[in-house]
Design a protein around this motif. Sequence first.
Motif, mmCIF file in Angstrom:
data_model
loop_
_atom_site.group_PDB
_atom_site.id
_atom_site.type_symbol
_atom_site.label_atom_id
_atom_site.label_comp_id
_atom_site.label_asym_id
_atom_site.label_seq_id
_atom_site.Cartn_x
_atom_site.Cartn_y
_atom_site.Cartn_z
ATOM 1 N N TYR A 1 38.480 53.963 28.965
ATOM 2 C CA TYR A 1 38.410 53.019 30.075
ATOM 3 C C TYR A 1 37.020 52.396 30.083
ATOM 4 C CZ TYR A 1 42.584 54.407 32.761
ATOM 5 O OH TYR A 1 43.858 54.623 33.201
ATOM 6 N N ARG A 2 36.897 51.285 30.801
ATOM 7 C CA ARG A 2 35.592 50.639 30.963
ATOM 8 C C ARG A 2 35.412 50.302 32.435
ATOM 9 N NH1 ARG A 2 34.737 46.666 26.558
ATOM 10 N NH2 ARG A 2 34.001 48.577 25.594
ATOM 11 N N ALA A 3 34.262 50.691 32.981
ATOM 12 C CA ALA A 3 33.896 50.329 34.349
ATOM 13 C C ALA A 3 32.995 49.100 34.289
ATOM 14 C CB ALA A 3 33.169 51.484 35.033
ATOM 15 N N PHE A 4 33.203 48.181 35.231
ATOM 16 C CA PHE A 4 32.408 46.966 35.327
ATOM 17 C C PHE A 4 31.827 46.893 36.736
ATOM 18 C CE2 PHE A 4 32.246 42.635 37.008
ATOM 19 C CZ PHE A 4 31.362 42.043 36.121
ATOM 20 N N ALA A 5 30.563 46.470 36.851
ATOM 21 C CA ALA A 5 29.952 46.272 38.167
ATOM 22 C C ALA A 5 29.006 45.084 38.113
ATOM 23 C CB ALA A 5 29.209 47.522 38.616
ATOM 24 N N GLU A 6 28.811 44.496 39.283
ATOM 25 C CA GLU A 6 27.949 43.324 39.405
ATOM 26 C C GLU A 6 27.206 43.408 40.741
ATOM 27 O OE1 GLU A 6 28.847 38.749 38.429
ATOM 28 O OE2 GLU A 6 30.167 39.647 39.932
ATOM 29 N N ALA A 7 25.935 43.004 40.749
ATOM 30 C CA ALA A 7 25.143 43.037 41.979
ATOM 31 C C ALA A 7 24.157 41.872 42.012
ATOM 32 C CB ALA A 7 24.379 44.360 42.078
ATOM 33 N N ARG A 8 23.816 41.446 43.235
ATOM 34 C CA ARG A 8 22.791 40.425 43.461
ATOM 35 C C ARG A 8 21.596 41.086 44.120
ATOM 36 N NH1 ARG A 8 26.927 37.516 46.038
ATOM 37 N NH2 ARG A 8 25.853 37.887 47.992
ATOM 38 N N LEU A 9 20.400 40.690 43.706
ATOM 39 C CA LEU A 9 19.161 41.247 44.257
ATOM 40 C C LEU A 9 18.244 40.114 44.692
ATOM 41 C CD1 LEU A 9 18.543 43.824 41.404
ATOM 42 C CD2 LEU A 9 19.498 44.316 43.656
ATOM 43 N N ARG A 10 17.566 40.319 45.834
ATOM 44 C CA ARG A 10 16.580 39.348 46.317
ATOM 45 C C ARG A 10 15.361 40.084 46.826
ATOM 46 N NH1 ARG A 10 18.521 35.020 50.432
ATOM 47 N NH2 ARG A 10 18.222 36.794 51.780
ATOM 48 N N LEU A 11 14.188 39.600 46.426
ATOM 49 C CA LEU A 11 12.919 40.121 46.906
ATOM 50 C C LEU A 11 12.375 39.118 47.913
ATOM 51 C CD1 LEU A 11 10.695 42.281 46.643
ATOM 52 C CD2 LEU A 11 9.648 40.813 44.898
ATOM 53 N N LEU A 12 12.179 39.569 49.163
ATOM 54 C CA LEU A 12 11.734 38.682 50.238
ATOM 55 C C LEU A 12 10.394 39.132 50.805
ATOM 56 C CD1 LEU A 12 15.155 39.247 51.163
ATOM 57 C CD2 LEU A 12 14.466 36.955 51.803
ATOM 58 N N LYS A 13 9.573 38.155 51.140
ATOM 59 C CA LYS A 13 8.307 38.423 51.818
ATOM 60 C C LYS A 13 8.244 37.459 52.997
ATOM 61 C CE LYS A 13 3.351 38.743 51.046
ATOM 62 N NZ LYS A 13 2.275 38.608 50.059
ATOM 63 N N ASP A 14 8.203 37.988 54.198
ATOM 64 C CA ASP A 14 8.217 37.161 55.413
ATOM 65 C C ASP A 14 9.393 36.191 55.406
ATOM 66 O OD1 ASP A 14 5.835 38.386 56.268
ATOM 67 O OD2 ASP A 14 4.648 36.978 55.069
ATOM 68 N N VAL B 1 44.248 63.701 36.900
ATOM 69 C CA VAL B 1 43.748 62.570 37.682
ATOM 70 C C VAL B 1 42.340 62.843 38.207
ATOM 71 C CG1 VAL B 1 44.154 61.194 39.765
ATOM 72 C CG2 VAL B 1 46.071 61.879 38.340
ATOM 73 N N LEU B 2 42.071 64.066 38.631
ATOM 74 C CA LEU B 2 40.745 64.398 39.146
ATOM 75 C C LEU B 2 39.679 64.302 38.058
ATOM 76 C CD1 LEU B 2 41.544 67.388 41.529
ATOM 77 C CD2 LEU B 2 41.116 64.995 42.120
ATOM 78 N N GLU B 3 40.016 64.720 36.849
ATOM 79 C CA GLU B 3 39.078 64.621 35.732
ATOM 80 C C GLU B 3 38.796 63.156 35.400
ATOM 81 O OE1 GLU B 3 38.533 66.077 31.078
ATOM 82 O OE2 GLU B 3 40.426 66.461 32.126
ATOM 83 N N ALA B 4 39.836 62.341 35.405
ATOM 84 C CA ALA B 4 39.664 60.909 35.135
ATOM 85 C C ALA B 4 38.777 60.260 36.194
ATOM 86 C CB ALA B 4 41.021 60.219 35.078
ATOM 87 N N GLU B 5 38.979 60.604 37.456
ATOM 88 C CA GLU B 5 38.161 60.035 38.536
ATOM 89 C C GLU B 5 36.719 60.530 38.453
ATOM 90 O OE1 GLU B 5 36.938 57.735 41.726
ATOM 91 O OE2 GLU B 5 38.610 57.542 40.329
ATOM 92 N N ALA B 6 36.527 61.791 38.098
ATOM 93 C CA ALA B 6 35.161 62.313 37.919
ATOM 94 C C ALA B 6 34.454 61.567 36.791
ATOM 95 C CB ALA B 6 35.192 63.811 37.635
ATOM 96 N N ASN B 7 35.160 61.292 35.716
ATOM 97 C CA ASN B 7 34.585 60.525 34.604
ATOM 98 C C ASN B 7 34.242 59.100 35.044
ATOM 99 O OD1 ASN B 7 34.908 62.749 32.980
ATOM 100 N ND2 ASN B 7 36.691 61.965 31.901
#
Length: 177
Positions: free
Chosen positions: A112-125, A147-153
């Motif tokens: 299986y392959r897990a995919f994730a995506e995130a946005r990051l912002r650095l703010l000052k004032d 199923v539990l082993e698959a979810e743990a993986n």
Amino acid sequence: MARLCAVVVAVLVAGAGCGYRFVARDGTLPEGVRAVCAPIFFNETSEPGLETLFTRAMRQEMVRSGTLGDGAACEARLEGVVTNVSSYPTIVTEPITDENGVVVVGPQLASYRAFAEARLRLLKDERVLAETSVSGTEDYLPGSGDVLEAEANRQAALHRLSETLMREGYERLARNW
């Protein structure tokens, strides 16, 4: 034991004489920001708990670079949003047939392959100093039919993926991509 201590001291002294030293990696952020607060990220996915996983990974990166601030000492704030997560099969084995062409073992899921995506912002004032998006994949095994082993993986893969993506995200913010 005394001999071992003497060897360790000799190596440290020799290393110091050669100009080697141990320092934190460069964590320079835009405008020289040195202390950043990282509140809990937002989670726009249906996967519970990802905000905590990604926030922890980012804070760990900030600790490594020496930029994690605490409360009033923060010069800036790092906001994050986990925008996407999914898992899908990647490798299916071919069916095994006997000498007569009869399928003995059908095709089986091998990865299986897990995919994730995130946005990051650095703010000052409330002003955006840097922002970036990161995404990536991490492979994992389906388990041996449990199923539990698959979810743990899968959870372990998401943990590794969050660390990889937050390391990349921090480096991009530091370079102001």
